[in-house]
Structure formats: C-alpha cells, structure tokens
Write a protein that holds these residues in place. Structure first.
Motif, PDB file in Angstrom:
ATOM      1  N   GLY A   1       0.813  -1.211   0.000  1.00 55.85           N
ATOM      2  CA  GLY A   1       0.000   0.000   0.000  1.00 55.85           C
ATOM      3  C   GLY A   1       0.839   1.249   0.000  1.00 55.85           C
ATOM      4  N   MET A   2       1.921   1.252   0.767  1.00 55.81           N
ATOM      5  CA  MET A   2       2.808   2.407   0.867  1.00 55.81           C
ATOM      6  C   MET A   2       3.390   2.781  -0.495  1.00 55.81           C
ATOM      7  SD  MET A   2       6.373   2.630   3.023  1.00 55.81           S
ATOM      8  CE  MET A   2       5.625   1.886   4.470  1.00 55.81           C
ATOM      9  N   GLN A   3       3.866   1.779  -1.228  1.00 61.25           N
ATOM     10  CA  GLN A   3       4.517   2.046  -2.507  1.00 61.25           C
ATOM     11  C   GLN A   3       3.513   2.234  -3.635  1.00 61.25           C
ATOM     12  OE1 GLN A   3       7.272   2.959  -1.209  1.00 61.25           O
ATOM     13  NE2 GLN A   3       8.696   1.797  -2.486  1.00 61.25           N
ATOM     14  N   GLY A   4       2.539   1.314  -3.730  1.00 57.69           N
ATOM     15  CA  GLY A   4       1.566   1.392  -4.803  1.00 57.69           C
ATOM     16  C   GLY A   4       0.515   2.459  -4.614  1.00 57.69           C
ATOM     17  N   GLY A   5       0.203   2.795  -3.340  1.00 57.78           N
ATOM     18  CA  GLY A   5      -0.875   3.738  -3.077  1.00 57.78           C
ATOM     19  C   GLY A   5      -0.436   5.104  -2.627  1.00 57.78           C
ATOM     20  N   MET A   6       0.896   5.360  -2.545  1.00 60.43           N
ATOM     21  CA  MET A   6       1.355   6.674  -2.109  1.00 60.43           C
ATOM     22  C   MET A   6       2.655   7.083  -2.785  1.00 60.43           C
ATOM     23  SD  MET A   6       2.285   8.072   1.755  1.00 60.43           S
ATOM     24  CE  MET A   6       3.725   7.006   1.885  1.00 60.43           C
ATOM     25  N   ASN A   7       3.761   6.397  -2.498  1.00 62.14           N
ATOM     26  CA  ASN A   7       5.062   6.862  -2.977  1.00 62.14           C
ATOM     27  C   ASN A   7       5.185   6.850  -4.500  1.00 62.14           C
ATOM     28  OD1 ASN A   7       6.093   7.448  -0.433  1.00 62.14           O
ATOM     29  ND2 ASN A   7       6.859   5.373  -0.118  1.00 62.14           N
ATOM     30  N   GLY A   8       4.701   5.780  -5.134  1.00 57.65           N
ATOM     31  CA  GLY A   8       4.739   5.736  -6.592  1.00 57.65           C
ATOM     32  C   GLY A   8       3.849   6.797  -7.213  1.00 57.65           C
ATOM     33  N   ALA A   9       2.682   7.010  -6.603  1.00 57.27           N
ATOM     34  CA  ALA A   9       1.747   8.013  -7.111  1.00 57.27           C
ATOM     35  C   ALA A   9       2.335   9.417  -7.007  1.00 57.27           C
ATOM     36  CB  ALA A   9       0.429   7.936  -6.352  1.00 57.27           C
ATOM     37  N   LEU A  10       3.029   9.710  -5.908  1.00 57.00           N
ATOM     38  CA  LEU A  10       3.629  11.033  -5.749  1.00 57.00           C
ATOM     39  C   LEU A  10       4.728  11.255  -6.767  1.00 57.00           C
ATOM     40  CD1 LEU A  10       3.721  13.676  -4.190  1.00 57.00           C
ATOM     41  CD2 LEU A  10       5.284  12.604  -2.558  1.00 57.00           C
ATOM     42  N   TYR A  11       5.530  10.253  -7.027  1.00 48.16           N
ATOM     43  CA  TYR A  11       6.586  10.378  -8.041  1.00 48.16           C
ATOM     44  C   TYR A  11       5.991  10.708  -9.408  1.00 48.16           C
ATOM     45  CZ  TYR A  11      10.381   9.235 -11.232  1.00 48.16           C
ATOM     46  OH  TYR A  11      11.331   9.289 -12.230  1.00 48.16           O
ATOM     47  N   CYS A  12       4.877  10.051  -9.741  1.00 51.12           N
ATOM     48  CA  CYS A  12       4.229  10.276 -11.047  1.00 51.12           C
ATOM     49  C   CYS A  12       3.290  11.474 -11.034  1.00 51.12           C
ATOM     50  CB  CYS A  12       3.423   9.044 -11.441  1.00 51.12           C
ATOM     51  SG  CYS A  12       4.385   7.551 -11.662  1.00 51.12           S
ATOM     52  N   ALA A  13       3.019  12.033  -9.849  1.00 48.28           N
ATOM     53  CA  ALA A  13       2.038  13.109  -9.678  1.00 48.28           C
ATOM     54  C   ALA A  13       0.633  12.643 -10.046  1.00 48.28           C
ATOM     55  CB  ALA A  13       2.419  14.353 -10.477  1.00 48.28           C
ATOM     56  N   SER A  14       0.336  11.369  -9.771  1.00 49.25           N
ATOM     57  CA  SER A  14      -1.017  10.845  -9.962  1.00 49.25           C
ATOM     58  C   SER A  14      -1.914  11.318  -8.822  1.00 49.25           C
ATOM     59  CB  SER A  14      -1.001   9.313  -9.982  1.00 49.25           C
ATOM     60  OG  SER A  14      -0.148   8.808 -10.977  1.00 49.25           O
ATOM     61  N   THR A  15      -3.215  11.216  -9.043  1.00 49.70           N
ATOM     62  CA  THR A  15      -4.185  11.505  -7.981  1.00 49.70           C
ATOM     63  C   THR A  15      -4.551  10.218  -7.271  1.00 49.70           C
ATOM     64  OG1 THR A  15      -5.102  13.453  -9.078  1.00 49.70           O
ATOM     65  CG2 THR A  15      -6.526  12.326  -7.502  1.00 49.70           C
ATOM     66  N   VAL A  16      -4.566  10.272  -5.937  1.00 47.52           N
ATOM     67  CA  VAL A  16      -4.887   9.109  -5.116  1.00 47.52           C
ATOM     68  C   VAL A  16      -6.262   9.302  -4.489  1.00 47.52           C
ATOM     69  CG1 VAL A  16      -4.313   7.908  -2.974  1.00 47.52           C
ATOM     70  CG2 VAL A  16      -2.504   8.485  -4.603  1.00 47.52           C
ATOM     71  N   VAL A  17      -7.169   8.378  -4.752  1.00 48.17           N
ATOM     72  CA  VAL A  17      -8.459   8.335  -4.074  1.00 48.17           C
ATOM     73  C   VAL A  17      -8.273   7.438  -2.865  1.00 48.17           C
ATOM     74  CG1 VAL A  17     -10.876   7.671  -4.242  1.00 48.17           C
ATOM     75  CG2 VAL A  17      -9.728   8.725  -6.212  1.00 48.17           C
ATOM     76  N   LEU A  18      -8.297   8.049  -1.680  1.00 51.84           N
ATOM     77  CA  LEU A  18      -7.875   7.370  -0.462  1.00 51.84           C
ATOM     78  C   LEU A  18      -9.065   6.928   0.381  1.00 51.84           C
ATOM     79  CD1 LEU A  18      -5.348   6.654   1.275  1.00 51.84           C
ATOM     80  CD2 LEU A  18      -5.629   8.887   2.374  1.00 51.84           C
ATOM     81  N   LEU A  19      -9.081   5.640   0.739  1.00 49.84           N
ATOM     82  CA  LEU A  19     -10.095   5.102   1.640  1.00 49.84           C
ATOM     83  C   LEU A  19      -9.407   4.561   2.887  1.00 49.84           C
ATOM     84  CD1 LEU A  19     -12.427   3.159  -0.843  1.00 49.84           C
ATOM     85  CD2 LEU A  19     -12.719   5.475   0.064  1.00 49.84           C
ATOM     86  N   PRO A  20     -10.002   4.749   4.072  1.00 46.72           N
ATOM     87  CA  PRO A  20      -9.329   4.352   5.309  1.00 46.72           C
ATOM     88  C   PRO A  20      -9.271   2.854   5.538  1.00 46.72           C
ATOM     89  CG  PRO A  20     -11.499   5.219   5.809  1.00 46.72           C
ATOM     90  CD  PRO A  20     -11.272   5.464   4.348  1.00 46.72           C
TER      91      PRO A  20
END
Length: 578
Positions: free
Chosen positions: A271-290
């Motif tokens: 989750g950390m890499q696929g749902g946050m760090n990779g997205a930030l590197y690519c400047a993707s938008t993350v739809v976040l659910l708890p």
C-alpha cells in the motif's frame, strides 16, 4: 547485467531502471512545483492539492524539529488508519531528515511497546482513535511485554516523550452522500498533557531546517516478524524505497493523469509504494479510503473515474461477489494489480469476462519494500508470482547447498537488487542469517520455495519458514505463541494455519492447559483474551485444547506435524462436502 530475462519482458520497458540521486521528499517538491493546484489526495470528496500537501508536510517537519527535538536519523512512529494525515506525516518525518516507523493500527499496547523500545522512538504521530493504546507508553515504560527491557539493568526503558494526535474529521471539509465510518467522523477531542494536536502543529507554522537526507540515508523502517518471534525493523534507504515506488509505477504505466484507488493499508509496503510513494513520483491523484468496504470501493471507482487499483486477492474476491456490483459504472478501471495470495481460477475468469481485466500478480516482502517480481501486464499468468523486475537477480537454489536447481524444480527464492534492505535494525545476527553470497553478490534469502517455468515465471510452491497468510497479512506463529504464553492457563501452545473460506488461512492455536491453573477457562475465553492483547489479524480465531503436543527427540514442538494433520483434516472435510 549477467542474469537471464524472461522472453515476455514488457517490450516498452528498459531492463535497467536509473534511480534518482535524491531523497524521497524531493518528489513532493517536484510535484508541487509542476502541479500545485492538482489534487494529490481525494478523501471522501475533500481534495488535498500537491501544493497543500508539501506545505503541510513542511509544517509537520518544522514542529518535529523545533518542538519535539527530532534530529536527523531519529525514528518516529506513525500509527494511523489510511488518511491524508498519514501521508502528510510520512513526508513530514522525511522532511525532518528522520526515519518513518510505520505501525499497523491494529496493534495493541503490548505490541506497540516493542516498537517503541526496539526503534528507540521518542516521538509518535498517532490518530485520535488509537491514542489510548499508546498513552501508557508515554514517559517511562516498564520493560517489554515479556518482562524484559532492552538495554536497561533496572527493567525500565525510555518511552515516548512527544505525541502528535490527529483527528480524521479535520479533513472532511466536504462530505459525500454515503455513510462514513464513525471513527472518521468523530469530532476532535482533548487529550492529555504534553500531547499536541495536529491542527495546532499546522497552526504553529514552524519552518524546518535544511533537507540533508541523501539517497543512502535511512528512510523508512517497516517491521516484520519471523521464526524468532519479535518483529524486526527492515532498514530501507531513500534509494531502495525510490526503487520499487518508481519501478511499480512504470510497470503498470502510471502517469500524472492516472487516478489510483488507495485502500490497502499504507503501513504495509504494498500500500505504501503502490498507493502513495509511486503516485507522488508520477504526480497521480490518489483516491484514499481508510479501510476496505466493497460498496464504498465501487462507489469511489465510479465517482472519481479511477483508472488503476493496487489490491490483494481477498479484496478482489469480495469485490466481485458483491450482488450490487452491477449498479456501478466501473468502466474507467484499466489496471488491477497486487498480490497477497494466489488468485483463484474462477475469479480470474470472472474478472476477465466481466471487465476484460487481468489481475497482475506480484511478489515482494517488507525486506524488499514491495515487489521484486511482477507479471508482465500484457502476458500475465494466473497463480503466478511474475518475473523479476528491473535490475533484480532472482534465483532458485537448493536451500541447503545454495546450488542452483534445474528449471521446473522447487527451491528457495533468493534475490539481489537495489530494493533489498540494508539489514535488520539492531539485529546483526538476524541480518547475517538473512543473506548469503553467491557469485560474489549479496542475496536475500526469502524463505519461500518456488519453481521457475520455461518462460522465466516464478510460481510459489511452499514456505521454508513458519508463516500464516491471513487475507494478505503475514502472521508469524512464534510471535503469537510468545504473547499467548502470558495467559496463566496455558502450559504449552503451538500456532498453526487453518483453512478459512474468506481469509484463505486463519490462525489456530493448539493449547495444553496448565494443571496448576484452577479457574475454569474455555476455548472462547482464550480467543477473547488474545484479541484484547494483539492485533485482530494475529489473534487466534480458533483454539483447540489438547492433552499434549508432539515433540522431537530434542524436546522441540513439531509444528509441521500439527500443520500437516490440520491440512489433512481440511482436505477430508472438503471431500465430504464435495
């Protein structure tokens, strides 16, 4: 490179991945400069832009340095459910040149005590709903859960000195027309003395000092357990984290216009890499659910036109079994990837027939900060770990001689690559045991048995180590056993995996009663006791009292014999039902 590549290596990708010579926080600076007003996070209709994300992370960093005394290399605990604050805190810790220690929010006080003492953490950023569990550890702690302290003759160890408490509802400025979990909507509450609230941290507007962390400095330290019982910190640098963050994103073709569903726990490396760090590197938008909810996940995919989703097989199984799935427009979904456990054939077919999607399975560990193997998206194989990704030399060797085994034969997976950890924090013996040198290269022993087919794809066969895979969570029996021995009614215990229709495997404890314990106790009593003291996914869901446990000539409990008996019992029950 002198190691073989699969003939199905994706044609659009190079074999080598050049990694940036920067720290991870630089990705936030780049994205905020390029796309300041673009949402990085969407949390139940509330957007957090890249510019706001960077600004708030810097304020957190300034507070950590000036008010909490956090210095370069210090370890800071991060204990929350998925939330904007989790992501901002992670990067705030990095901006303070410190090291993130991500904690499973299911952990209870006795479990948290080990992380505090082992990591030497003096500062924690914690969610309001979880603060009561860490509150007993603020100040001085009275040793570890087993009554022993790390490094102090008087049985005490320094505890948490500074706590920042966050309230999820602070980031619900716009509420959608769906039911939200109560822990998300709970209002801000006053906490004890010495506790700073997240809102006050941001309001202080404290600027951090220079960003000095380099690519080879420690970045994040996820904890993993093993055969020795207590969790160990996996030391990852900015470079190793950057490796799988960028590599996974490029493998699935993520870009600044991708919209990703992030519902896997962020404390977990996938989750950390696929749902946050990779997205930030690519400047993707993350739809976040708890946390996982199949209806809310479908609603989010439809509402925000989600294009990619990193998941685990149990989530996908649950998602596809939703009788209301046809009520949602899921046509935007273009990529579905993840791991955790092999995807059943019937689910693979259903996913393909209904959505024309393949579940692109991968394989990795906390020690490798996510994937070392991923299936080629255009040529994925079912129930397959995939092929080694960029710059990974993965081999299958005899676990005793460490000699290579013939293709198609089972052996232990060993991996060498830039994403492999430096070692275990303060555990030189465990680090030494985890690595082996082959052909002059340092390889990590995974403890997983696999085979390689003629196309270079890896398939899981078995485990060398004792481990239970419950809904994608790794449960190490030795850790659970160590906790259970604190119950006075337990003389001996052996924890094994049992078949579970939903979780794949679940935790079962075989217990020998202590004859000196006179109070009545039932199997359900033991289950309830365990759930109060350890994370829900680790606590045994089944307890069976037995007269004795099988032992070897040296007196060791023969767990494998019990595991084989359980597997035979489950198979017989399956045959009866069939």
């Amino acid at each position: 490179m002198n190691f073989a590549r699969s003939p199905f290596w994706p044609a659009r990708l190079p074999a080598h991945l050049t990694l940036p010579a920067t720290n991870l926080f630089y990705n936030a600076e780049v994205a905020a400069t390029r796309y300041p007003d673009k949402p990085f996070i969407v949390f139940y209709d509330t957007p957090v832009t890249f510019a706001r994300f960077k600004d708030e992370a810097e304020r957190v960093a300034g507070y950590l340095q000036q008010r909490c005394g956090v210095k370069a290399g210090d370890r800071v605990l991060l204990d929350m459910q998925n939330s904007p604050q989790w992501m901002i805190a992670y990067y705030g810790i990095l901006r303070a040149n410190a090291v993130v220690v991500p904690i499973n929010p299911m952990n209870m006080t006795d479990e948290l005590r080990h992380y505090v003492e082992d990591a030497g953490a003096r500062t924690a950023i914690v969610a309001q709903d979880l603060y009561p569990r860490i509150a007993p550890l603020v100040g001085k702690t009275n040793g570890t859960a087993d009554g022993k302290a790390d490094g102090k003759a008087d049985g005490t160890a320094d505890g948490i000195e500074h706590v920042i408490v966050a309230t999820y509802s602070d980031y619900l400025t716009t509420r959608p027309d769906i039911a939200l979990p109560e822990f998300i909507t709970a209002p801000r509450q006053a906490e004890g003395p010495g506790v700073a609230h997240w809102a006050d941290v941001l309001a202080a507007h404290l600027a951090p000092g220079p960003l000095t962390a380099g690519p080879d400095d420690l970045c994040v330290m996820p904890y993993t357990s093993g055969t020795t019982g207590k969790p160990k910190g996996c030391m990852h640098t900015h470079r190793s984290v950057m490796c799988t963050a960028i590599g996974s994103a490029q493998w699935v073709g993520a870009s600044q216009d991708s919209i990703q569903l992030s519902v896997l726990p962020l404390f977990h490396v996938t989750g950390m890499q696929g749902g946050m760090n990779g997205a930030l590197y690519c400047a993707s938008t993350v739809v976040l659910l708890p946390r996982w909810d199949r209806d809310v996940a479908a609603w989010a995919i439809q509402r925000y036109r989600v294009s990619s989703w990193t998941s685990i097989s149990t989530m996908v199984v649950d998602f596809l079994s939703n009788p209301k799935l046809g009520d949602y427009d899921l046509s935007s979904l273009r990529s579905l990837s993840g791991g955790g456990a092999a995807m059943p054939d019937a689910v693979v077919k259903k996913l393909k027939d209904r959505f024309a999607l393949d579940f692109v399975e991968g394989y990795g560990m906390s020690e490798t900060i996510a994937a070392t193997h991923i299936n080629p998206p255009q040529h994925a194989k079912a129930q397959c770990l995939g092929i080694p990704v960029f710059d990974v030399d993965a081999r299958i060797v005899d676990p005793v001689t460490l000699e290579p085994v013939p293709r198609g034969e089972p052996g232990e997976i060993v991996v060498s690559g830039p994403q492999v950890m430096q070692g275990y924090w303060r555990k030189p013996d465990a680090t030494r045991d985890a690595f082996v040198e082959i052909d002059g290269k340092r390889f990590l022993r995974t403890g997983d048995l696999a085979r390689m087919d003629e196309d270079g794809y890896f398939f899981m066969v078995d485990r060398l180590k004792r481990m239970i895979n419950a809904s994608g969570y790794k449960v190490w029996p030795a850790e659970v056993e160590a906790m259970m021995y604190h119950h006075p009614a337990i003389l001996e215990v052996c924890v094994i995996g049992a078949r579970d229709a939903h979780r794949g495997e679940t935790v079962k404890a075989m217990v020998v009663r202590n004859p000196k314990y006179q109070d009545p106790v039932t199997e359900d009593d033991i289950v309830a006791w365990a759930r109060e003291r350890m994370a829900a996914y680790k606590a045994p869901r089944v307890v069976e009292f037995v007269a004795s446990l099988p032992k070897s000539g040296s007196g060791k409990i023969m767990w494998r014999e019990l595991q084989e008996q359980e597997a035979a019992k489950a198979a017989a029950q399956g045959d009866t039902k069939a």
